[in-house]
Scaffold this active site. Structure first.
Site, PDB file in Angstrom:
ATOM      1  N   GLU A   1       3.774  -4.986   7.323  1.00  0.00           N
ATOM      2  CA  GLU A   1       2.685  -4.268   8.010  1.00  0.00           C
ATOM      3  C   GLU A   1       2.936  -4.115   9.507  1.00  0.00           C
ATOM      4  O   GLU A   1       2.580  -3.099  10.105  1.00  0.00           O
ATOM      5  CB  GLU A   1       1.346  -5.011   7.793  1.00  0.00           C
TER       6      GLU A   1
ATOM      7  N   GLY B   1       0.583  -5.331   0.745  1.00  0.00           N
ATOM      8  CA  GLY B   1      -0.550  -5.447  -0.179  1.00  0.00           C
ATOM      9  C   GLY B   1      -0.123  -5.907  -1.562  1.00  0.00           C
ATOM     10  O   GLY B   1      -0.946  -6.438  -2.321  1.00  0.00           O
TER      11      GLY B   1
ATOM     12  N   GLU C   1      -0.168  -9.536  -1.150  1.00  0.00           N
ATOM     13  CA  GLU C   1      -1.583  -9.959  -1.108  1.00  0.00           C
ATOM     14  C   GLU C   1      -2.211  -9.917  -2.505  1.00  0.00           C
ATOM     15  O   GLU C   1      -3.054 -10.749  -2.840  1.00  0.00           O
ATOM     16  CB  GLU C   1      -2.364  -9.087  -0.123  1.00  0.00           C
TER      17      GLU C   1
ATOM     18  N   ALA D   1       0.848  -1.201   0.000  1.00  0.00           N
ATOM     19  CA  ALA D   1       0.000   0.000   0.000  1.00  0.00           C
ATOM     20  C   ALA D   1       0.874   1.238   0.000  1.00  0.00           C
ATOM     21  O   ALA D   1       1.951   1.249   0.601  1.00  0.00           O
ATOM     22  CB  ALA D   1      -0.888  -0.004   1.233  1.00  0.00           C
TER      23      ALA D   1
HETATM   24  N1  DAK Z   1       4.468   3.543  -0.470  1.00  0.00           N
HETATM   25  C1  DAK Z   1       4.901   4.707  -1.037  1.00  0.00           C
HETATM   26  N2  DAK Z   1       6.132   4.901  -1.542  1.00  0.00           N
HETATM   27  C2  DAK Z   1       6.988   3.856  -1.471  1.00  0.00           C
HETATM   28  C3  DAK Z   1       6.612   2.620  -0.901  1.00  0.00           C
HETATM   29  C4  DAK Z   1       5.276   2.473  -0.378  1.00  0.00           C
HETATM   30  N3  DAK Z   1       4.810   1.334   0.152  1.00  0.00           N
HETATM   31  N4  DAK Z   1       7.672   1.782  -0.955  1.00  0.00           N
HETATM   32  C5  DAK Z   1       8.661   2.494  -1.559  1.00  0.00           C
HETATM   33  N5  DAK Z   1       8.247   3.737  -1.867  1.00  0.00           N
HETATM   34  C6  DAK Z   1       9.016   4.803  -2.536  1.00  0.00           C
HETATM   35  C7  DAK Z   1      10.069   5.381  -1.592  1.00  0.00           C
HETATM   36  O1  DAK Z   1       9.490   6.364  -0.754  1.00  0.00           O
HETATM   37  C8  DAK Z   1      11.058   5.967  -2.580  1.00  0.00           C
HETATM   38  O2  DAK Z   1      10.538   7.185  -3.074  1.00  0.00           O
HETATM   39  P1  DAK Z   1      11.514   8.486  -3.292  1.00  0.00           P
HETATM   40  O3  DAK Z   1      12.116   8.729  -1.983  1.00  0.00           O
HETATM   41  O4  DAK Z   1      12.499   8.008  -4.339  1.00  0.00           O
HETATM   42  O5  DAK Z   1      10.567   9.551  -3.769  1.00  0.00           O
HETATM   43  C9  DAK Z   1      11.020   4.971  -3.745  1.00  0.00           C
HETATM   44  O6  DAK Z   1       9.775   4.265  -3.608  1.00  0.00           O
HETATM   45  C10 DAK Z   1      12.141   3.944  -3.664  1.00  0.00           C
HETATM   46  O7  DAK Z   1      12.110   3.359  -2.380  1.00  0.00           O
HETATM   47  P2  DAK Z   1      13.408   3.263  -1.453  1.00  0.00           P
HETATM   48  O8  DAK Z   1      14.329   4.411  -1.710  1.00  0.00           O
HETATM   49  O9  DAK Z   1      12.944   3.048  -0.067  1.00  0.00           O
HETATM   50  O10 DAK Z   1      14.082   1.963  -2.042  1.00  0.00           O
HETATM   51  P3  DAK Z   1      14.977   0.900  -1.278  1.00  0.00           P
HETATM   52  O11 DAK Z   1      15.506  -0.011  -2.316  1.00  0.00           O
HETATM   53  O12 DAK Z   1      15.948   1.585  -0.362  1.00  0.00           O
HETATM   54  O13 DAK Z   1      13.958   0.112  -0.324  1.00  0.00           O
HETATM   55  C11 DAK Z   1      11.899  -1.113   0.143  1.00  0.00           C
HETATM   56  C12 DAK Z   1      12.940  -0.661  -0.922  1.00  0.00           C
HETATM   57  C13 DAK Z   1      10.770  -1.797  -0.583  1.00  0.00           C
HETATM   58  C14 DAK Z   1      12.568  -2.115   1.090  1.00  0.00           C
HETATM   59  C15 DAK Z   1      11.436   0.127   0.941  1.00  0.00           C
HETATM   60  O14 DAK Z   1      11.034   1.125   0.014  1.00  0.00           O
HETATM   61  C16 DAK Z   1      10.268  -0.177   1.836  1.00  0.00           C
HETATM   62  O15 DAK Z   1      10.458  -0.748   2.924  1.00  0.00           O
HETATM   63  N6  DAK Z   1       9.070   0.266   1.438  1.00  0.00           N
HETATM   64  C17 DAK Z   1       7.892   0.212   2.261  1.00  0.00           C
HETATM   65  C18 DAK Z   1       7.286  -1.156   2.256  1.00  0.00           C
HETATM   66  C19 DAK Z   1       5.997  -1.142   3.051  1.00  0.00           C
HETATM   67  O16 DAK Z   1       6.037  -0.914   4.268  1.00  0.00           O
HETATM   68  N7  DAK Z   1       4.863  -1.282   2.355  1.00  0.00           N
HETATM   69  C20 DAK Z   1       3.538  -1.038   2.939  1.00  0.00           C
HETATM   70  C21 DAK Z   1       3.097  -2.243   3.770  1.00  0.00           C
HETATM   71  S1  DAK Z   1       1.462  -1.978   4.416  1.00  0.00           S
HETATM   72  C22 DAK Z   1      -6.055  -3.261   3.183  1.00  0.00           C
HETATM   73  C23 DAK Z   1      -5.444  -4.089   2.292  1.00  0.00           C
HETATM   74  C24 DAK Z   1      -4.062  -4.055   2.159  1.00  0.00           C
HETATM   75  C25 DAK Z   1      -3.301  -3.182   2.928  1.00  0.00           C
HETATM   76  C26 DAK Z   1      -3.925  -2.363   3.840  1.00  0.00           C
HETATM   77  C27 DAK Z   1      -5.317  -2.405   3.980  1.00  0.00           C
HETATM   78  N8  DAK Z   1      -7.500  -3.265   3.320  1.00  0.00           N
HETATM   79  C28 DAK Z   1      -8.266  -4.129   2.414  1.00  0.00           C
HETATM   80  C29 DAK Z   1      -8.171  -2.529   4.283  1.00  0.00           C
HETATM   81  C30 DAK Z   1      -1.862  -3.192   2.734  1.00  0.00           C
HETATM   82  C31 DAK Z   1      -0.993  -2.600   3.557  1.00  0.00           C
HETATM   83  C32 DAK Z   1       0.447  -2.600   3.219  1.00  0.00           C
HETATM   84  O17 DAK Z   1       0.874  -3.021   2.172  1.00  0.00           O
END
Ligand code: DAK
Length: 265
Positions: free
Chosen positions: A139, A116, A119, A76
């Site tokens: 998450e 997500g 998922e 997400a």
């Molecule tokens: N959202 C927004 N931007 C993201 C992102 C994300 N999830 N993941 C990466 N980016 C962006 C970074 O901010 C960065 O942007 P700039 O700074 O260049 O503008 C760019 O992508 C490159 O990322 P990194 O610089 O961080 O790249 P790295 O190689 O250093 O790291 C990484 C890659 C994937 C390990 C890291 O970016 C990371 O940890 N990202 C976050 C992963 C994360 O926490 N994802 C969200 C999980 S929560 C629902 C259903 C589903 C969900 C919720 C509710 N319902 C049905 C109610 C789902 C929830 C989730 O997925």
């Protein structure tokens, strides 16, 4: 057909009957914001419409992939995270639309497949990954659990201990481990990835499409039904397939020692 939605590229290869949806937010690692979720649904609907007035089943398989070098989908969009759970509750989620889509949907995973994004891949019928891909549920680092059934699906595929490990630690696992645990179907060497996926999809698209649709329903039924109910459901599907032209064509091709030509009729 080559259609561009704001965040999804849509292509249809008429020869093979294969649609491709490319999640196209590479600068954000294809993170799911509201627009991308809506565009995945719109892309699937566009592919279905494209084949609506054709004879038989024109759309045989759909490939879902991520643009850029780094990610299938990093989950997400954390910036607009609250809109994942808000929004129009009557709208169909892209997870449900993929699950209920008549043609099989193949997640082509090359890079990060997280939260997500994982998922979304789990909603697909197949997960094919390059060996450099990584998988995880981050998450817990945000104080939540996977919101689209991730723990349920991984528990069914790999057992609850693996689901707990992924969702409680937030650690990433390799494609090799994901393959061993049954979370992905196949892991391919990076330099062979495109060709291997292409071969897999071409084979799938060449099978009798009504049988493929029935098998998708049967396998999904098996996940949430008791055996008796599932067997009864399969008998109904089987009786229906016996009446199809594809079944007659398959039997004739076998008798005549030639390749069948299935039309989805
Ligand atoms: N959202 C927004 N931007 C993201 C992102 C994300 N999830 N993941 C990466 N980016 C962006 C970074 O901010 C960065 O942007 P700039 O700074 O260049 O503008 C760019 O992508 C490159 O990322 P990194 O610089 O961080 O790249 P790295 O190689 O250093 O790291 C990484 C890659 C994937 C390990 C890291 O970016 C990371 O940890 N990202 C976050 C992963 C994360 O926490 N994802 C969200 C999980 S929560 C629902 C259903 C589903 C969900 C919720 C509710 N319902 C049905 C109610 C789902 C929830 C989730 O997925």
């Amino acid at each position: 057909m080559d259609e561009s939605l704001e965040t999804v590229l849509v292509e249809f290869d008429d020869d093979r009957g294969v649609g491709t949806l490319t999640m196209n937010r590479p600068d954000a690692l294809n993170a799911l914001n509201g627009q991308l979720r809506d565009d995945i649904v719109a892309g699937l609907e566009a592919l279905e419409e494209e084949t609506e007035d054709r004879e038989g089943v024109a759309l045989r398989a759909v490939v879902l992939e991520g643009a850029g070098e780094k990610a299938f989908c990093a989950g997400a969009d954390i910036g607009g995270f609250s809109d994942e759970s808000a929004g129009d509750s009557s709208a169909r989620s892209h997870y449900d639309v993929i699950r209920n889509f008549p043609a099989p949907v193949i997640a082509k995973i090359d890079g990060y497949c997280l939260g997500g994004g994982l998922e979304t891949a789990l909603a697909c019928d197949f997960r094919l990954a390059s060996e450099g891909s990584t998988f995880g549920f981050p998450e817990v680092n945000l104080g939540i659990l996977p919101g689209a059934g991730g723990v349920q699906y991984v528990s069914k595929l790999a057992g609850p201990a693996v689901a707990k490990e992924l969702a409680m630690t937030g650690e990433h696992i390799s494609a090799e481990r994901a393959g061993e645990e049954g979370i992905v179907n196949h892991v391919y060497a990076d330099d062979e990835f495109d060709d291997e996926v292409d071969a897999f999809v071409t084979d799938l698209a060449g099978q009798a499409p009504l049988a493929i649709q029935a098998i998708k329903k049967s396998a999904d039924m098996a996940v949430h039904s008791g055996l008796e109910e599932g067997l009864a459901y399969d008998r109904t599907l089987f009786e229906g397939l016996l009446q199809t032209e594809d079944h007659a064509e398959g039997a004739a091709a076998f008798a005549e020692d030639r390749e069948p030509e299935f039309e989805g009729k």
